[in-house]
Design a protein around this motif. Structure first.
Motif, PDB file in Angstrom:
ATOM      1  N   ASN A  64       0.836  -1.208   0.000  1.00 45.63           N
ATOM      2  CA  ASN A  64       0.000   0.000   0.000  1.00 45.63           C
ATOM      3  C   ASN A  64       0.867   1.252   0.000  1.00 45.63           C
ATOM      4  OD1 ASN A  64      -2.325  -1.464   0.082  1.00 45.63           O
ATOM      5  ND2 ASN A  64      -2.608  -1.294   2.303  1.00 45.63           N
ATOM      6  N   TYR A  65       1.952   1.192   0.754  1.00 46.69           N
ATOM      7  CA  TYR A  65       2.804   2.377   0.878  1.00 46.69           C
ATOM      8  C   TYR A  65       3.501   2.703  -0.436  1.00 46.69           C
ATOM      9  CZ  TYR A  65       1.997   3.083   5.792  1.00 46.69           C
ATOM     10  OH  TYR A  65       1.403   3.377   6.989  1.00 46.69           O
ATOM     11  N   GLY A  66       4.028   1.639  -1.051  1.00 46.22           N
ATOM     12  CA  GLY A  66       4.690   1.860  -2.337  1.00 46.22           C
ATOM     13  C   GLY A  66       3.713   2.445  -3.329  1.00 46.22           C
ATOM     14  N   GLU A  67       2.521   1.875  -3.324  1.00 44.39           N
ATOM     15  CA  GLU A  67       1.521   2.324  -4.284  1.00 44.39           C
ATOM     16  C   GLU A  67       1.103   3.769  -4.019  1.00 44.39           C
ATOM     17  OE1 GLU A  67      -2.665   0.569  -5.838  1.00 44.39           O
ATOM     18  OE2 GLU A  67      -1.300  -0.764  -4.766  1.00 44.39           O
ATOM     19  N   ALA A  68       0.909   4.078  -2.735  1.00 46.56           N
ATOM     20  CA  ALA A  68       0.525   5.448  -2.394  1.00 46.56           C
ATOM     21  C   ALA A  68       1.627   6.419  -2.791  1.00 46.56           C
ATOM     22  CB  ALA A  68       0.240   5.562  -0.899  1.00 46.56           C
ATOM     23  N   TRP A  69       2.870   6.014  -2.513  1.00 48.19           N
ATOM     24  CA  TRP A  69       3.986   6.915  -2.798  1.00 48.19           C
ATOM     25  C   TRP A  69       4.059   7.212  -4.295  1.00 48.19           C
ATOM     26  CZ3 TRP A  69       7.124   9.941  -0.015  1.00 48.19           C
ATOM     27  CH2 TRP A  69       8.211  10.505  -0.685  1.00 48.19           C
ATOM     28  N   THR A  70       3.945   6.160  -5.127  1.00 50.59           N
ATOM     29  CA  THR A  70       4.084   6.410  -6.559  1.00 50.59           C
ATOM     30  C   THR A  70       2.837   7.056  -7.140  1.00 50.59           C
ATOM     31  OG1 THR A  70       3.523   4.103  -6.853  1.00 50.59           O
ATOM     32  CG2 THR A  70       5.821   4.705  -7.180  1.00 50.59           C
ATOM     33  N   SER A  71       1.655   6.576  -6.753  1.00 54.53           N
ATOM     34  CA  SER A  71       0.490   7.121  -7.446  1.00 54.53           C
ATOM     35  C   SER A  71       0.135   8.517  -6.948  1.00 54.53           C
ATOM     36  CB  SER A  71      -0.713   6.175  -7.356  1.00 54.53           C
ATOM     37  OG  SER A  71      -1.105   6.011  -6.035  1.00 54.53           O
ATOM     38  N   ALA A  72       0.531   8.866  -5.731  1.00 56.19           N
ATOM     39  CA  ALA A  72       0.269  10.238  -5.306  1.00 56.19           C
ATOM     40  C   ALA A  72       1.415  11.157  -5.690  1.00 56.19           C
ATOM     41  CB  ALA A  72       0.059  10.294  -3.799  1.00 56.19           C
ATOM     42  N   ALA A  73       2.525  10.579  -6.135  1.00 56.08           N
ATOM     43  CA  ALA A  73       3.690  11.367  -6.518  1.00 56.08           C
ATOM     44  C   ALA A  73       4.074  12.334  -5.397  1.00 56.08           C
ATOM     45  CB  ALA A  73       3.427  12.121  -7.817  1.00 56.08           C
ATOM     46  N   GLY A  80     -12.444   4.424  -7.649  1.00 57.28           N
ATOM     47  CA  GLY A  80     -12.012   3.281  -6.887  1.00 57.28           C
ATOM     48  C   GLY A  80     -11.554   3.701  -5.523  1.00 57.28           C
ATOM     49  N   ALA A  81     -12.459   3.640  -4.568  1.00 49.03           N
ATOM     50  CA  ALA A  81     -12.137   4.075  -3.225  1.00 49.03           C
ATOM     51  C   ALA A  81     -11.230   3.042  -2.580  1.00 49.03           C
ATOM     52  CB  ALA A  81     -13.406   4.257  -2.410  1.00 49.03           C
ATOM     53  N   ARG A  82      -9.926   3.111  -2.865  1.00 48.73           N
ATOM     54  CA  ARG A  82      -8.982   2.164  -2.269  1.00 48.73           C
ATOM     55  C   ARG A  82      -8.528   2.744  -0.946  1.00 48.73           C
ATOM     56  NH1 ARG A  82      -5.030  -0.224  -6.019  1.00 48.73           N
ATOM     57  NH2 ARG A  82      -4.860  -1.426  -4.102  1.00 48.73           N
ATOM     58  N   TRP A  83      -9.363   2.523   0.057  1.00 50.28           N
ATOM     59  CA  TRP A  83      -9.160   3.191   1.340  1.00 50.28           C
ATOM     60  C   TRP A  83      -7.845   2.838   1.986  1.00 50.28           C
ATOM     61  CZ3 TRP A  83     -13.961   4.768   4.400  1.00 50.28           C
ATOM     62  CH2 TRP A  83     -14.894   5.326   3.510  1.00 50.28           C
ATOM     63  N   SER A  84      -7.436   1.594   1.824  1.00 49.73           N
ATOM     64  CA  SER A  84      -6.190   1.201   2.482  1.00 49.73           C
ATOM     65  C   SER A  84      -5.032   2.015   1.923  1.00 49.73           C
ATOM     66  CB  SER A  84      -5.947  -0.289   2.267  1.00 49.73           C
ATOM     67  OG  SER A  84      -6.047  -0.600   0.894  1.00 49.73           O
ATOM     68  N   VAL A  85      -5.000   2.182   0.593  1.00 47.82           N
ATOM     69  CA  VAL A  85      -3.925   2.957  -0.017  1.00 47.82           C
ATOM     70  C   VAL A  85      -4.038   4.417   0.419  1.00 47.82           C
ATOM     71  CG1 VAL A  85      -2.851   3.588  -2.195  1.00 47.82           C
ATOM     72  CG2 VAL A  85      -3.927   1.369  -1.958  1.00 47.82           C
ATOM     73  N   GLU A  92     -15.984   2.752  -8.190  1.00 47.72           N
ATOM     74  CA  GLU A  92     -15.795   3.253  -6.843  1.00 47.72           C
ATOM     75  C   GLU A  92     -15.831   2.140  -5.802  1.00 47.72           C
ATOM     76  OE1 GLU A  92     -17.751   7.089  -6.358  1.00 47.72           O
ATOM     77  OE2 GLU A  92     -18.283   6.459  -4.343  1.00 47.72           O
ATOM     78  N   VAL A  93     -16.763   1.186  -5.963  1.00 50.43           N
ATOM     79  CA  VAL A  93     -16.909   0.174  -4.908  1.00 50.43           C
ATOM     80  C   VAL A  93     -16.112  -1.097  -5.190  1.00 50.43           C
ATOM     81  CG1 VAL A  93     -19.196   1.019  -4.266  1.00 50.43           C
ATOM     82  CG2 VAL A  93     -18.996  -0.887  -5.868  1.00 50.43           C
ATOM     83  N   ALA A  94     -15.556  -1.211  -6.424  1.00 50.37           N
ATOM     84  CA  ALA A  94     -14.861  -2.451  -6.783  1.00 50.37           C
ATOM     85  C   ALA A  94     -13.839  -2.899  -5.740  1.00 50.37           C
ATOM     86  CB  ALA A  94     -14.205  -2.303  -8.148  1.00 50.37           C
ATOM     87  N   PRO A  95     -13.028  -1.978  -5.164  1.00 52.98           N
ATOM     88  CA  PRO A  95     -11.995  -2.456  -4.230  1.00 52.98           C
ATOM     89  C   PRO A  95     -12.550  -3.145  -2.989  1.00 52.98           C
ATOM     90  CG  PRO A  95     -11.533  -0.202  -4.913  1.00 52.98           C
ATOM     91  CD  PRO A  95     -12.909  -0.539  -5.405  1.00 52.98           C
ATOM     92  N   TYR A  96     -13.805  -2.899  -2.624  1.00 48.68           N
ATOM     93  CA  TYR A  96     -14.307  -3.569  -1.423  1.00 48.68           C
ATOM     94  C   TYR A  96     -15.580  -4.371  -1.665  1.00 48.68           C
ATOM     95  CZ  TYR A  96     -16.791   0.971  -1.162  1.00 48.68           C
ATOM     96  OH  TYR A  96     -17.521   2.099  -1.435  1.00 48.68           O
ATOM     97  N   ALA A  97     -15.985  -4.517  -2.931  1.00 49.36           N
ATOM     98  CA  ALA A  97     -17.228  -5.230  -3.209  1.00 49.36           C
ATOM     99  C   ALA A  97     -17.090  -6.718  -2.896  1.00 49.36           C
ATOM    100  CB  ALA A  97     -17.608  -5.046  -4.663  1.00 49.36           C
ATOM    101  N   LYS A  98     -18.257  -7.330  -2.665  1.00 55.74           N
ATOM    102  CA  LYS A  98     -18.301  -8.772  -2.444  1.00 55.74           C
ATOM    103  C   LYS A  98     -17.714  -9.461  -3.678  1.00 55.74           C
ATOM    104  CE  LYS A  98     -22.257 -10.962  -2.909  1.00 55.74           C
ATOM    105  NZ  LYS A  98     -23.650 -11.346  -2.690  1.00 55.74           N
ATOM    106  N   PRO A  99     -16.803 -10.398  -3.502  1.00 52.40           N
ATOM    107  CA  PRO A  99     -16.213 -11.047  -4.687  1.00 52.40           C
ATOM    108  C   PRO A  99     -17.321 -11.667  -5.544  1.00 52.40           C
ATOM    109  CG  PRO A  99     -15.020 -11.661  -2.690  1.00 52.40           C
ATOM    110  CD  PRO A  99     -16.216 -10.890  -2.252  1.00 52.40           C
TER     111      PRO A  99
END
Lengths: 316, 269, 421
Positions: free
Chosen positions: B49-58, B231-236, C280-287
């Motif tokens: 996640n960190y690598g991805e955040a670092w590169t994609s957020a520049a 894509g709400a990738r909250w972890s990233v 938007e929801v793909a990263p957490y959607a039910k597989p």
């Protein structure tokens, strides 16, 4: 020290007659070079634009293009707008209710924790929230206070069958205020505790010999000796409360949308005018709201100073 | 009452620790874990996640600029505010009260209200999209608090010091530079840290006055918005937030006792 | 000390001007773009490729700033000055018509619409179509935007759960009732966002009264329009939804996107959301969730038209190189790049001959038929925020009934317009 603003200047070198000694004269010549650079930068970057803002508040303006003279129309519209009434009431609630809660908590903790084990650690940690971005807190709150969230699971396991719906519209503003209290209480406790630490121990030792309990000691020693700090903090709180903005916005709105009007504050009102989610920006009315904020700042600052000033004699 | 206050204090502290820990843990989960099991531990830590955040957020683009801004505005503010606060606090002259109030007024000026006039001014000077321009804005907007804070500081110093210096034949500039200023060190440090915290996260003016240049908080803001829309990738997202916040937390922890000391000295006598 | 202050004050602006001004003379040779996408987004890749090809084809040097969603917000203040930092500014139709064009900053794009798409027969105007062209026109009549991508709303569901989709509201309610009988709360709804809560009322209203009828209500200074029986009918349908037990418990006491997450986890069946939802929801959607969407069902025999947001470019009046900017617009509308909008960015292109991804195919068909909300150029955002949204919240949350709603709308509208003088 008395309250910070408009404090009578310290009587420097009292024995010298006014401007008499060469020393005083040299000091006098220092005022210009010491004060002017700061004054100049401040006036050019903040005061001049503020004056322009006052001017804009008498116009209709989309932020770009030509302005259209509107006289007092923006102010009239604002006063007639029920949403402005709500925003005003909410701001005042934050100012008074949250302010009271924050100061009571900070006092209580300061008073009772003076000799607590681990107080250094606690003190360092309760400052954390001011370092964490509002967005993180907003997301956390969402998970925590969801109807099936952690808070309610805990309450249910304690036997409360119908825990409150924290984020329901009718409770939302109270929850926002609670969140603000949490955020601010830590900061002010840190300040108060540090101020209390600077009170010499022998005051307390003497009081203890006289048989004073903790409450008496707090009332007669800690409180009077902290009065200046409290005064400064009250001013800062009042100004901060008037500008309450980001917390409400990230807490209640999604990206790009404004929170429900029931939660608006003064600053949200101004922001909604200048940066509407969809429409033409209305800088005129946004500026009018900003001008009112500035005016209220001055009034409140002076008011707080007056109220606090009454105790000044008690300082030393 | 003490029995009541102890748990209150500890639970407040523990809750604050919990918030930070939650933020850090969430940055090591998968997004589905964040959403479906917000309170659990990550099944296996997702360091990527960190690598991805670092590169994609520049973030790289913004770090140096942010450091320059934070240091520059911290020093610049102090260089301007300390002498001003000194003469406002220690000198007896007619206008010191009104001028102090005049500075305090700045605390109440909302940033959005003055943005457009400042933009026009910076544009005339060719200072749009320049760190120098943003630096001037940061310094100026920091000044009200800095003067407010340092005035309190200077007036808490005993006046015998100045008198003694004068008796020794020390000129007023020398007195300020060699005696008074060193005594406010803890206050200057506290002020510097408080400003660094504020400027490190500042987005509104940066967003308004920078065009091609970036600061770390701008890249974070941009990153957060992008994340939320596509894509709400909250972890990233949490990883990105940690990248920005953790240096701040470390700075705070390293400095905290001196900071608190300085704050207290500044606020009270 | 004094010297230092003076020196630092002087040095700052000098240093800044030295590195700040990039020689305004040679600007004409390049095309400066501010994009609303950020580096790494699928849409950014689509655009980046087009810019590269454009450079090769024309020799114009393209300099892009991937500004992200705040592009327009940080662009607007520059319109007050002589130094506009871009020749092409990207944004959605509302930003470009209500903010960019309303500020008199937008170049009219009529000649771009009249030109032919690079290497094709049809004009830009024909390719974009009248509906989107109208949305790109400001209330002052300036054609401010060239759209290339659209998004709309649909009822999203898991394709594996429902083989057929309802065409009428009655059919839909029947499906909802069946699901309810199985112990489910079929409708996902993030009650914390007032705009989302208003969509039901607005769609019912527009279906029953037509777009013109509905859009005439808000600007009515007397407020009496809200007392029409058609409005009451629409409000009663919302009331029935509110009181029917279709929404999850506490849907109005959770923070966005909690309910959207629950939907994506299969805890509710339908969610009325934008076409960006799957991304938007793909990263957490039910597989295994198979995203499908249908358009809002018809009410009393009429389906409400589609609410659309378009994404595209505008050119500032003060652009240094408007010709290259215009050229790029006709260039980017080529089928090749528009196929990428669908294929790479997974969005819907304005072009009818570019098929959409299967998950939104139903919606794209409706869009291509031109059934698009007619009067949304009117800026009622302040009215909506202050009058309509608070009351529609109360209606959907079951706090007030339909009759009460219409009555209060009438009163508060009149008061609102009176406060405007």
């Amino acid at each position: 020290m008395t309250a910070v603003l408009e404090r009578p200047p310290v009587k420097a070198a009292p024995r010298s007659r006014r401007g008499g000694s060469p020393f005083e004269a040299a000091r006098r010549r220092m005022i210009g070079p010491f004060l002017l650079p700061a004054l100049l930068v401040y006036a050019l970057v903040m005061i001049v634009p503020s004056v322009i803002t006052v001017w804009i508040s008498f116009n209709e303006w989309a932020g770009v293009g030509a302005m259209e003279w509107a006289g007092l129309a923006n102010y009239r519209e604002m006063v007639a707008d029920p949403v402005f009434g709500t925003s005003f009431a909410n701001t005042m609630k934050i100012l008074v209710l949250v302010g009271a809660a924050v100061f009571v908590i900070a006092f209580t903790l300061t008073m009772l924790l003076q000799d607590m084990v681990g107080r250094k650690f606690v003190r360092a940690v309760i400052f954390f929230p001011s370092l964490v971005p509002g967005l993180v807190i907003a997301i956390l709150w969402g998970f925590l206070l969801d109807p099936d969230g952690l808070a309610n699971s805990v309450l249910k396991s304690l036997g409360i069958a119908e825990p409150p719906l924290w984020l329901a519209p009718e409770n939302m503003f109270t929850t926002v205020m609670a969140g603000m209290t949490w955020l601010a209480a830590g900061t002010y406790t840190v300040i108060f505790m540090a101020a209390a630490d600077r009170i010499p121990r022998y005051f307390y030792e003497a009081a203890e010999l006289d048989g004073a309990g903790p409450l008496t000691r707090f009332w007669h020693i800690t409180l009077p000796l902290m009065w200046d700090v409290i005064g400064v903090c009250a001013v800062l709180w009042a100004i901060g409360a008037l500008k309450t903005f980001e917390f409400v916005l990230v807490f209640a709105g999604a990206t790009g949308s404004l929170p429900p009007t029931g939660l608006w504050t003064f600053s949200v009102y101004a922001y909604a005018g200048a940066f509407p989610s969809d429409g033409v920006p209305r800088y005129g009315i946004a500026s009018a709201a900003a001008v009112l904020t500035m005016l209220l700042t001055v009034v409140l600052t002076i008011l707080v100073r007056r109220v606090m000033g009454r105790r000044e004699q008690a300082t030393y | 009452m003490r029995l009541l206050a102890m748990p209150l204090a500890w639970s407040l502290a523990l809750f604050d620790l919990f918030v930070v820990a939650w933020m850090a843990l969430s940055s090591l989960k998968t997004t589905r874990e964040v959403v479906q099991d917000p309170w659990g531990l990550p099944a296996s830590p997702q360091w990527s996640n960190y690598g991805e955040a670092w590169t994609s957020a520049a973030f790289g683009d913004g770090v140096l600029n942010s450091l320059l801004l934070v240091v520059g505005s911290g020093l610049g503010t102090i260089v301007l505010a300390a002498p001003a606060a000194y003469v406002l606090a220690r000198f007896r002259w007619r206008l010191s009260g009104p001028v102090t109030i005049f500075f305090a007024l700045g605390l109440g000026i909302p940033a959005p209200a003055i943005m457009i006039p400042i933009y026009l001014g910076l544009d005339r000077l060719g200072l749009i999209d320049s760190l120098g321009g943003l630096l001037i804005v940061y310094i100026a907007t920091n000044l009200p608090f800095a003067v407010f804070f340092l005035t309190a500081f200077f007036s808490s110093l005993p006046r015998e010091l100045e008198e003694a210096a004068a008796l020794d034949g020390s000129g007023p500039y020398r007195t300020y530079w060699r005696i008074m200023l060193p005594l406010t060190r803890s206050g200057l440090l506290a002020l510097f840290i408080l400003q660094a915290i504020g400027d490190w996260g500042e987005t509104f003016f940066a967003l308004s006055f920078l065009q091609e240049k970036k600061t770390i908080s701008l890249t974070l803001l941009n990153f957060i918005q992008t994340m939320q829309y596509t894509g709400a990738r909250w972890s990233v997202l949490f990883a990105g937030i940690c990248i920005v916040v953790i240096p701040l937390l470390l700075l705070y922890l390293w400095m905290s006792s001196r900071l608190i000391e300085g704050i207290a000295a500044g606020y009270g006598k | 000390m004094r010297l230092r202050i003076a020196a630092s004050l002087l040095a700052l602006p000098l240093a800044a001007t030295a590195c700040g001004s990039g020689g305004s003379g040679e600007k004409a040779a390049e095309l400066r773009v501010w994009s609303m996408w950020s580096e790494g987004e699928p849409n950014q890749k689509v655009l980046a490729e087009a810019f590269k090809d454009f450079e090769k084809a024309t020799g114009v040097k393209v300099r892009v700033q991937w500004k992200g969603r705040t592009a327009m917000k940080s662009f607007l203040p520059s319109l007050n000055t002589a130094n506009v930092p871009a020749d092409l500014i990207e944004g959605n139709n509302r930003e470009l018509t209500r903010q960019f064009a309303a500020a008199k900053g937008a170049l009219d794009l009529s000649d771009v619409y009249a030109a032919t798409v690079q290497g094709e027969q049809a004009t830009v105007g024909q390719t974009v179509g009248d509906a989107y062209k109208r949305m790109a026109t400001s209330s002052q009549g300036v054609l401010a935007q060239l759209p290339y991508q659209v998004s709309t709303y649909g009822w999203f569901y898991n394709g594996k759960d429902f083989p057929t989709t309802p065409k009428t509201w009655e059919e839909f309610v029947k499906v909802l009732d069946e699901r309810k009988a199985q112990g489910r709360r079929p409708l996902g709804q993030d009650g914390s966002i007032p705009n989302y809560n208003m969509r039901y009322l607005e769609h019912f209203g527009r279906a029953i009264m037509g777009d013109e009828g509905w859009h005439a209500l808000a600007p009515d200074k007397s407020g009496q329009g809200w007392l029409k029986p058609e409005v009451l009918k629409a409000a009663q349908m919302v009331e029935a939804l509110a009181k029917g037990g279709y929404f999850p418990d506490g849907f109005n006491a959770a923070k966005f996107p909690a309910m959207q997450q629950k939907w994506a986890n299969g805890e509710s069946d339908f969610l009325y959301q934008g076409t960006y939802l799957p991304k938007e929801v793909a990263p957490y959607a039910k597989p295994g969730l198979e995203f499908r969407a249908f358009r809002f069902p018809s009410v009393e025999g009429k389906a409400p038209t589609m609410n659309v947001t378009t994404t595209g470019f505008g050119i500032p009046v003060k652009a240094a190189n408007p010709d290259a900017a215009k050229k790029f617009l006709t260039f980017f509308l080529q089928k090749k790049y528009q196929d990428n909008v669908a294929g790479v960015a997974l969005e819907m292109s304005v072009r009818k001959d570019v098929p959409a991804a299967p998950q939104v195919a139903d919606l794209k068909a409706a869009l291509d038929s031109g059934e698009i909300n007619r009067s949304d150029v009117l800026d009622m955002s302040d009215f909506n925020t202050k009058v309509l949204l608070p009351l529609s919240d109360q209606l959907l949350f079951g706090k007030i009934g339909a009759a009460d709603f219409t009555k209060q709308m009438a009163e508060q509208s009149a008061a609102y317009w009176k406060s405007k003088g």
